[in-house]
Design an enzyme around this catalytic site. Structure first.
Site, PDB file in Angstrom:
ATOM      1  N   ASP A 149       0.758  -1.211  -0.021  1.00  0.00           N
ATOM      2  CA  ASP A 149      -0.073   0.115   0.025  1.00  0.00           C
ATOM      3  C   ASP A 149       0.899   1.341  -0.026  1.00  0.00           C
ATOM      4  OD1 ASP A 149      -2.766   1.120   0.340  1.00  0.00           O
ATOM      5  OD2 ASP A 149      -1.537   2.007   2.151  1.00  0.00           O
ATOM      6  N   GLU A 157       0.834  -0.481  -5.297  1.00  0.00           N
ATOM      7  CA  GLU A 157      -0.142   0.419  -5.137  1.00  0.00           C
ATOM      8  C   GLU A 157       0.521   1.628  -5.498  1.00  0.00           C
ATOM      9  OE1 GLU A 157      -3.258   3.408  -3.802  1.00  0.00           O
ATOM     10  OE2 GLU A 157      -1.570   2.528  -2.363  1.00  0.00           O
TER      11      GLU A 157
END
Length: 719
Positions: free
Chosen positions: A404, A457
């Site tokens: 993330d 991401e």
């Protein structure tokens, strides 16, 4: 008796080695045992069948004189006002950490830190127990606290191991699994903070914050076939259709629930059957690493080695993964090394110093999320994070990590104004330490766990995110294509009458589609915080909304790149997602929503069986435009191709206006069978053109000597 100063140092956590004074010692020619038991009335030492009485001092220390050196472990018999206790003395055991482990950790090369730090089942002097070790180099003293000692900070002070750069240790003989514990750490400022174990494998259910003694050795696996297949599969050349899920709010109506959350084991069966039926190849869990605050969805983790206790034990979580593997379903998890929360019981200011985070807030504090940023340049910190990543891949057979907020790691000025950040050594904005950390993480993950994926991401144009480190890349397996997501959703949100002016929003992604190994995301981020559900983004009346959404999904699956879609999107639920409520399964009582679910299922199964859609996802060899220029009619057509030069023709009409007798060039003469028509009546479509096949004619079109003539329905996606 030891001096009053030494007594106070032990009791007030100002002592680096209480073992030098507590436990068994030889004084001149005498052997004595010192114990600190402030609530005891009497303490005796038992060796074989002989009992030695002790002398109690006012401070709560007990002295026992022995007549000879014990040849075996002795027991301490303790009498309290209302109970008695017999235990082995924790201060009579040698350290449980070797020099090699210490060296590797501080060098940054201990890839299995989870096997030595934290709580570990251990056998010392033929006695089973639990060894506790924690890194806190700036601490004045550290104590183990828990139910077993009434959470009293003075009962079990730990020793600082010589030459360890701040590792504190204690062995607790005969301690059982399941005990709650924390580390009480005295800082240089004199404060005492109670901290969760950074390497803890299990945590108390929130709102509690204690770690729980746990041992994974009893976990059994039966997914050998899956693991062998994984090790021999290149994920870049395999189908990848990911169902992103938040376990706490999926809540299928057939799911058994005991209380607030379902157990991992029940989820394994209900979710596994659903995923198998729907045809997704993998699931991806929003962060399962322990976290205290439900609305963070797990993105502010406090337990980097602990699956959330909301759904059961680590053994239950292992069962969940094992069962899905037996169903031939892969499991990925979101993993968050970019930042961590400031909760007092967690990693922040762990020993009173900025141990895991940067000391300067310009580098160590994230203004958007109000969290701490890891100090990636500190070897022990990067070692901690890499050990966490490998722990999930190796110990829990996780098939991949979606990392993330990578962009926030790569740039020192991420979300900061001028004057609020520090440049790198060359005066630039790139975070060299984070880049080096990510490169090492990806190299080790791919080397030690072949066939697994590490997916970034990453929302910027940072170069070579998914290129090998030897090519100066970051080394990720794949990267989310945020540009594709943004352009595609904006296009499909546009009224059809205006789409002819925006066709480049769909075609532009093919300009850069092969610069990285892309995953196409329709993730949770697109259906929360006022963005609305995907079905609500579609223009037009109810029929057009559903037709548009089917067309969007089909376009996504035919476009180069792997796929990820968030739970509930396959139902076309009207409400945007919230972690506080279940998916709207009741929508399936409506034919439109049921048709969308059936369409998603068909899409997945066709995608998996036709390798033209995934064998060459990351190469120009796998894609060819037929016609990208018919913006006046808002029609696009292209080919997806496999290594055998076989191809599938994909055609989309992006308006509610049928296009009768539409000519499309085809690469070879012959009969063309319809694989999927998003306008099929079984999906809720109009069934405007029910033909199942078309035969080509020797009419030149789109630089091909053959073509087919089709009646394009409104909003179809035909392959």
């Amino acid at each position: 008796m030891i001096s009053p100063e030494q007594q106070r140092a032990i009791c007030e956590l100002n002592h680096e080695n209480p073992h030098n004074y507590l436990g068994l010692h030889k004084i001149d020619e005498k052997w004595i045992v010192r114990n600190y038991e402030p609530f005891a009335e009497q303490v005796n030492i038992s060796i074989d069948s002989k009992t030695y009485p002790s002398t109690r001092h006012e401070s709560g220390f007990f002295i026992t004189e022995l007549d000879k050196e014990p040849k075996k472990n002795y027991k301490v018999q303790i009498k309290y006002p209302d109970s008695t206790l017999s235990k082995y003395d924790p201060y009579s055991f040698l350290p449980s950490l070797g020099e090699l482990d210490i060296h590797l950790m501080h060098e940054g090369n201990h890839l299995e830190l989870y096997k030595v730090l934290g709580s570990q089942s251990f056998r010392s002097n033929d006695i089973d127990g639990i060894s506790f070790k924690v890194w806190a180099p700036e601490a004045q003293g550290v104590s183990l606290i828990g139910n077993f000692n009434g959470w009293n900070k003075a009962i079990n002070p730990m020793r600082k191991l010589m030459g360890s750069n701040g590792i504190w240790e204690i062995f607790m003989p005969e301690m059982a699994l399941g005990e709650y514990y924390k580390f009480a750490i005295k800082t240089k400022d004199g404060d005492i903070v109670e901290k969760q174990d950074p390497l803890g494998k299990f945590c108390e259910l929130r709102p509690g914050t204690a770690s729980v003694v746990w041992d994974n050795s009893e976990i059994t696996w039966s997914d050998d076939k899956w693991m062998s297949q994984r090790a021999n599969t290149d994920p870049l050349k395999a189908p990848l259709s990911i169902y992103e899920i938040h376990l706490g709010s999926w809540n299928h109506p057939e799911l058994k629930r005991d209380g607030e959350f379902a157990n991992y084991r029940d989820l394994a069966h209900t979710l596994g059957e659903y995923i198998k039926e729907m045809g997704y190849t993998h699931i991806e869990l929003l962060p399962i690493t322990e976290f205290p605050y439900d609305p963070s969805w797990g993105y502010q983790a406090t337990g980097y080695f602990a699956p959330s206790s909301r759904f059961g034990t680590p053994a239950d979580f292992a069962y969940f993964i094992n069962h899905l593997h037996e169903l031939e379903i892969g499991v990925l998890i979101d993993w968050v090394p970019a930042h961590f929360p400031t909760d007092r019981h967690a990693l922040g200011k762990f020993d009173g110093s900025s141990l895991y985070e940067h000391d300067n807030p310009d580098e160590g504090y994230h203004p958007d999320w109000k969290t701490f940023i890891f100090n990636f340049g500190r070897t022990e910190v990067s070692n901690f994070l890499i050990s966490s990543a490998l722990y999930w891949l190796k110990e829990f057979h996780i098939d991949g990590l979606r990392v993330d907020a990578v962009a926030s790691m790569l740039y020192r000025d991420y979300s900061r104004n001028e004057g609020e950040w520090r440049t790198n050594k060359d005066g630039g904005r790139e975070n060299y330490e984070a880049i080096e950390f990510l490169q090492r993480l990806n190299t080790l993950a791919h080397e030690t766990c072949p066939g697994t994926m590490v997916i970034a991401e990453e929302s910027t144009a940072f170069p070579k995110v998914s290129r090998p480190t030897y090519d100066n890349g970051l080394g990720f397996t794949m990267k989310w294509n945020m540009g594709w997501m943004h352009d595609t959703l904006e296009y499909f949100s546009t009224e059809p009458v205006h789409r002819k002016h925006h066709q480049n929003q769909l075609t532009f992604s093919l300009v850069y589609a092969f610069n990285e190994n892309f995953v196409l995301p329709l993730s949770h981020d697109e259906v929360v915080h006022g963005k609305g559900s995907l079905i609500n983004k579609m223009p037009g009346d109810i029929w057009q909304k559903f037709a548009n959404l089917r067309c969007l999904y089909a376009y996504m699956y035919a476009h180069p790149g792997k796929k990820i879609i968030f739970m509930g999107c396959e139902l076309a639920q009207w409400s945007e997602w919230s972690e506080a409520k279940s998916l709207d399964w009741a929508t399936l009582n409506n034919d439109n929503h049921k048709g969308m679910q059936e369409f998603s299922k068909s899409l997945n199964h066709i995608y998996k069986q036709e390798n033209c859609f995934w064998e060459n996802d990351f190469s120009h060899e796998g894609f060819e435009w037929v016609d990208a220029q018919d913006n006046e009619q808002s029609v696009l057509s292209f080919l997806r191709k496999n290594n055998a030069k076989e191809s599938i023709l994909c055609v989309m009409n992006l308006t509610p206006v049928p296009r009768d007798s539409y000519i499309i060039g085809v690469p070879t003469a012959g009969n063309y069978q319809i694989l999927l028509n998003s306008d099929d009546g079984s999906f809720g479509g109009s069934n405007y053109s029910p033909n199942k096949s078309y035969h080509s004619s020797p009419i030149t079109a789109h630089n091909n000597s053959n073509s087919i003539c089709v009646d394009l329905p409104p909003y179809p996606y035909c392959t």
